[in-house]
Each structure stands twice: as C-alpha cells, then as structure tokens.
Design a protein around this motif. Structure first.
Motif, PDB file in Angstrom:
ATOM      1  N   ILE A   1      24.544  -2.581   0.998  1.00  0.00           N
ATOM      2  CA  ILE A   1      25.403  -1.983   2.010  1.00  0.00           C
ATOM      3  C   ILE A   1      26.350  -1.039   1.511  1.00  0.00           C
ATOM      4  CG2 ILE A   1      26.882  -2.307   3.803  1.00  0.00           C
ATOM      5  CD1 ILE A   1      25.470  -4.939   4.363  1.00  0.00           C
ATOM      6  N   ASN A   2      26.805  -1.313   0.367  1.00  0.00           N
ATOM      7  CA  ASN A   2      27.717  -0.307  -0.572  1.00  0.00           C
ATOM      8  C   ASN A   2      26.967   0.780  -0.658  1.00  0.00           C
ATOM      9  OD1 ASN A   2      30.096  -2.041  -0.658  1.00  0.00           O
ATOM     10  ND2 ASN A   2      29.199  -3.089  -2.564  1.00  0.00           N
ATOM     11  N   ILE A   3      25.906   0.684  -1.124  1.00  0.00           N
ATOM     12  CA  ILE A   3      24.911   1.941  -1.266  1.00  0.00           C
ATOM     13  C   ILE A   3      24.698   2.873   0.069  1.00  0.00           C
ATOM     14  CG2 ILE A   3      22.826   2.729  -2.465  1.00  0.00           C
ATOM     15  CD1 ILE A   3      22.827   0.553  -4.358  1.00  0.00           C
ATOM     16  N   LEU A   4      24.303   2.133   0.803  1.00  0.00           N
ATOM     17  CA  LEU A   4      23.891   2.683   2.350  1.00  0.00           C
ATOM     18  C   LEU A   4      25.272   3.396   2.748  1.00  0.00           C
ATOM     19  CD1 LEU A   4      21.647   2.844   4.152  1.00  0.00           C
ATOM     20  CD2 LEU A   4      22.949   1.026   5.433  1.00  0.00           C
TER      21      LEU A   4
ATOM     22  N   GLY B   1      40.082  -2.497   0.108  1.00  0.00           N
ATOM     23  CA  GLY B   1      39.147  -1.386  -0.239  1.00  0.00           C
ATOM     24  C   GLY B   1      37.904  -1.550   0.397  1.00  0.00           C
ATOM     25  N   ASN B   2      36.779  -0.759   0.094  1.00  0.00           N
ATOM     26  CA  ASN B   2      35.683  -0.612   0.780  1.00  0.00           C
ATOM     27  C   ASN B   2      34.193  -1.192   0.030  1.00  0.00           C
ATOM     28  OD1 ASN B   2      36.577   1.391   2.869  1.00  0.00           O
ATOM     29  ND2 ASN B   2      36.779   2.819   1.130  1.00  0.00           N
ATOM     30  N   ASP B   3      34.769  -2.369  -0.758  1.00  0.00           N
ATOM     31  CA  ASP B   3      33.589  -2.987  -1.461  1.00  0.00           C
ATOM     32  C   ASP B   3      33.084  -4.149  -0.523  1.00  0.00           C
ATOM     33  OD1 ASP B   3      31.718  -4.461  -2.864  1.00  0.00           O
ATOM     34  OD2 ASP B   3      33.061  -4.268  -4.776  1.00  0.00           O
ATOM     35  N   TYR B   4      31.765  -4.148   0.094  1.00  0.00           N
ATOM     36  CA  TYR B   4      31.460  -5.127   1.028  1.00  0.00           C
ATOM     37  C   TYR B   4      31.121  -6.246   0.250  1.00  0.00           C
ATOM     38  CZ  TYR B   4      31.440  -2.008   4.962  1.00  0.00           C
ATOM     39  OH  TYR B   4      31.905  -1.428   6.154  1.00  0.00           O
ATOM     40  N   ARG B   5      30.963  -6.336  -1.099  1.00  0.00           N
ATOM     41  CA  ARG B   5      31.071  -7.764  -1.714  1.00  0.00           C
ATOM     42  C   ARG B   5      32.121  -8.526  -1.385  1.00  0.00           C
ATOM     43  NH1 ARG B   5      29.611  -5.719  -7.694  1.00  0.00           N
ATOM     44  NH2 ARG B   5      31.244  -4.260  -7.007  1.00  0.00           N
ATOM     45  N   TRP B   6      33.033  -7.908  -1.244  1.00  0.00           N
ATOM     46  CA  TRP B   6      34.500  -8.648  -0.859  1.00  0.00           C
ATOM     47  C   TRP B   6      34.807  -8.467   0.570  1.00  0.00           C
ATOM     48  CZ3 TRP B   6      36.414 -11.547  -4.448  1.00  0.00           C
ATOM     49  CH2 TRP B   6      36.272 -11.404  -5.832  1.00  0.00           C
ATOM     50  N   ILE B   7      34.677  -7.368   1.352  1.00  0.00           N
ATOM     51  CA  ILE B   7      34.819  -7.252   2.610  1.00  0.00           C
ATOM     52  C   ILE B   7      34.276  -8.486   3.505  1.00  0.00           C
ATOM     53  CG2 ILE B   7      34.460  -5.729   4.818  1.00  0.00           C
ATOM     54  CD1 ILE B   7      34.820  -3.549   2.847  1.00  0.00           C
ATOM     55  N   ILE B   8      33.047  -8.802   3.328  1.00  0.00           N
ATOM     56  CA  ILE B   8      32.383 -10.004   4.136  1.00  0.00           C
ATOM     57  C   ILE B   8      32.971 -11.210   3.843  1.00  0.00           C
ATOM     58  CG2 ILE B   8      30.121 -10.987   4.366  1.00  0.00           C
ATOM     59  CD1 ILE B   8      28.760  -8.439   3.746  1.00  0.00           C
TER      60      ILE B   8
END
Length: 334
Positions: free
Chosen positions: A217-220, A275-282
């Motif tokens: 998702i980060n790449i998307l 920030g915008n890193d979904y590995r942490w956002i989720i």
C-alpha cells in the motif's frame, strides 16, 4: 537516526496498548452504577452472582471488548480506503459501506426474519460489497477516471440512497422500529459477547490482510504508474485491500450498527504523529480506534444520565466538526 525513530514508534505502540487497557478497565468501572476497582477485580477472581458482578461480566465486559474491536476495525478500514482512493475524506461511512451493510441487514431482519449471527454477518459483507462496487463504478465514470472528489460525491450519493431505502422500509413496518432503530444509530450497548465471537474471525482476517499488505500500500500511494513501474500488480493489491475493508466495515456493522467518523478521524490523527508509512499507520489506527470508541462509549453513559445515548451520536459530535475542518484544509490537519 532510523533506529531511534523505529524505537520511538514501538514505544508509542506499547504506550497506546497500555492506554487501551486502562480505558477498557475504566469502561468496567464507570457508568450509571459506578463500581469500585476491587469490585471489578472480585468479579473475575471471586464471582458471587451479585448484581454488580453480573453487570461487570455480562454487560460491561462485552461492550468494552466490542468497542475496542469495532473501533479498531473502522479506523483501519478508513486508513485503507484513504490509501486506495487517495482521498483524504474517505471512510467506510462516507463512501457508503456502512449504509449498504445496514440496509441489507434491515432487509434480512424485517422481510426474511433472519436472526442467525452467521447469516447476518455474511449479509453485512454482501451489503458492504455492493455499496463499494457501486461507489467505485460511479466514481470511475468519465474520461478523467476515478478522482477523490468523484469518489466522495459517489459515496455520499450511495449512502443517501441506502439510508433512504432503509428509512422507507421502517416506515412501511412500524412494528420493527423498536427492533431496528436503536441498532441503526450505532451502539455497543446491549450487545452480547456471542455476537463479537461470531464475527471476530472475519475481522481478524481483515486485520491480518491489512498488515500483510501495508508495504504494498505504501508503494500504491505513490500512484498507479509508479507502482506498476516497480512491478506491483496494482489490481491485485486494490482487490485484496478492498476485501479487508469489506471484512472490517461489514463485520463492524454486523456487531454494532453503523458507527460513523472513526474511519476518518483516527487515520488523520495517526498520520500527523507518525507519518505516511502504512506499516505503522495500520497498527496505530487499530489501537487508537479502539481507545476512541471505548472513551466515546463511556461518555455516552453520562450525557443523559440515567439514560444512555448511542455511541454513534458521540462519535458524530467529534467527527462532524473534524470532517468540516479537514475538508476546508484540503485533506490536511495543518
């Protein structure tokens, strides 16, 4: 520097988890009948069948756990939708997922008298899926394809459509109002633990999918062209993430009815801090969403004491001003 930043984020997750445990414990203590900490502990260590112990085990524990799970699910679903659509105003309620699931459940209850927990859950998934497909189709019409504003308008239209159809059904059968109306406003009050346990496996699958897809998702979020250039199968990523949204949003509606604004408020707050890193956002959305809904449920017990207001009203009181603020800022907090 990166190691320090990573350790800081891990510490934030641990702190958030501790806070989640604290607000869950407060949910067991606070309410129309305020209880002591010792009474709560004794209810689990030395259950004696008293009214206080029954209230803790059969009423407050289920609603605390349901609030945690539903809040986490809606927050994660909102984060996924904002990434998939690149729309800062996207959330399960804004894009019509909640309304679609609610409409199909009302049909099942009123027209077919379906009360099975498993059947209701799958009907909620079906409603969320159809709503999502309709929003995607309407938002993609035109030469410029899918745009954030078209998705928002399409979602609002579909949500209004399903909401109107639901109200129409209720008007036609006033005898079903008592059965459906309180559930329609979104509430964790009066839910049994069996309801949560019947839906929990699907929600867990949705969360696992979201965590597994985080890096993709980060790449998307860089754009479809960039993602394809990096060798990503964007269609597969969107489909898989969409399945996670349906499981999370549909499961939440099946448990607690349509609770709004968590999916838009929590992801924005999380991104502001990490920030915008979904590995942490989720994972952060999961914890903060649970905290938000449990606190809102505690507040709902005191607003009109001795009566309670549905927790969906409490989240709306916070979410509507936040939504307006985000819209005026063009999708950014600052």
């Amino acid at each position: 520097m990166q190691l320090h930043n990573r350790n800081r984020k891990i510490a934030g997750l641990v702190l958030g988890f501790v806070l989640l445990l604290i607000v869950n414990f407060l949910s067991l203590v606070l309410g129309y009948t305020d209880l002591t900490i010792n009474t709560v502990i004794d209810a689990f260590n030395h259950f004696d069948g008293s009214n206080e112990h029954i209230i803790i085990q059969d009423v407050r524990l289920p609603r605390a756990l349901i609030g945690t799970v539903v809040g986490a699910s809606l927050a994660i679903a909102g984060a996924l939708l904002q990434a998939l659509t690149r729309n800062p105003l996207a959330s399960p309620d804004i894009l019509g997922f909640n309304a679609g699931a609610s409409f199909f459940i009302v049909i099942a209850l009123m027209l077919f008298s379906i009360t099975s927990l498993q059947a209701t859950t799958w009907i909620a998934f079906l409603g969320a899926t159809i709503a999502g497909l309709l929003v995607y189709f309407l938002g993609s019409i035109g030469r410029d394809g899918m745009t954030p504003i078209k998705m928002t308008l399409s979602g609002a239209a579909i949500a209004a459509l399903f909401g109107s159809l639901t109200q129409g059904l209720l008007v036609m059968d006033e005898s079903a109002l008592d059965q459906v109306l309180f559930w329609m406003s979104g509430s964790v009050q009066g839910r049994k633990l069996e309801i949560l346990l019947s839906v929990l496996p699907y929600i867990v699958i949705g969360i696992i999918i979201a965590l597994a897809m985080a890096n993709k998702i980060n790449i998307l979020t860089m754009g479809d062209d960039v993602a394809k250039g990096l060798g990503q199968r964007t269609g597969f990523v969107k489909l898989t993430a969409g399945i996670a949204v349906i499981l999370l949003a549909g499961g939440s509606v099946a448990i607690a009815g349509p609770i709004g604004f968590i999916g838009i408020v929590v992801p924005h707050v999380v991104r502001t801090f990490i920030g915008n890193d979904y590995r942490w956002i989720i994972p952060y959305c999961g914890i903060l969403g649970g905290i938000f809904l449990v606190i809102a449920d505690i507040g709902a017990r005191y607003v009109l004491m001795p009566e309670e207001v549905p927790v969906g009203i409490m989240t709306a009181l916070v979410g509507i001003p936040f939504f307006i603020y985000i819209a005026r800022k063009g999708g950014k907090l600052a």
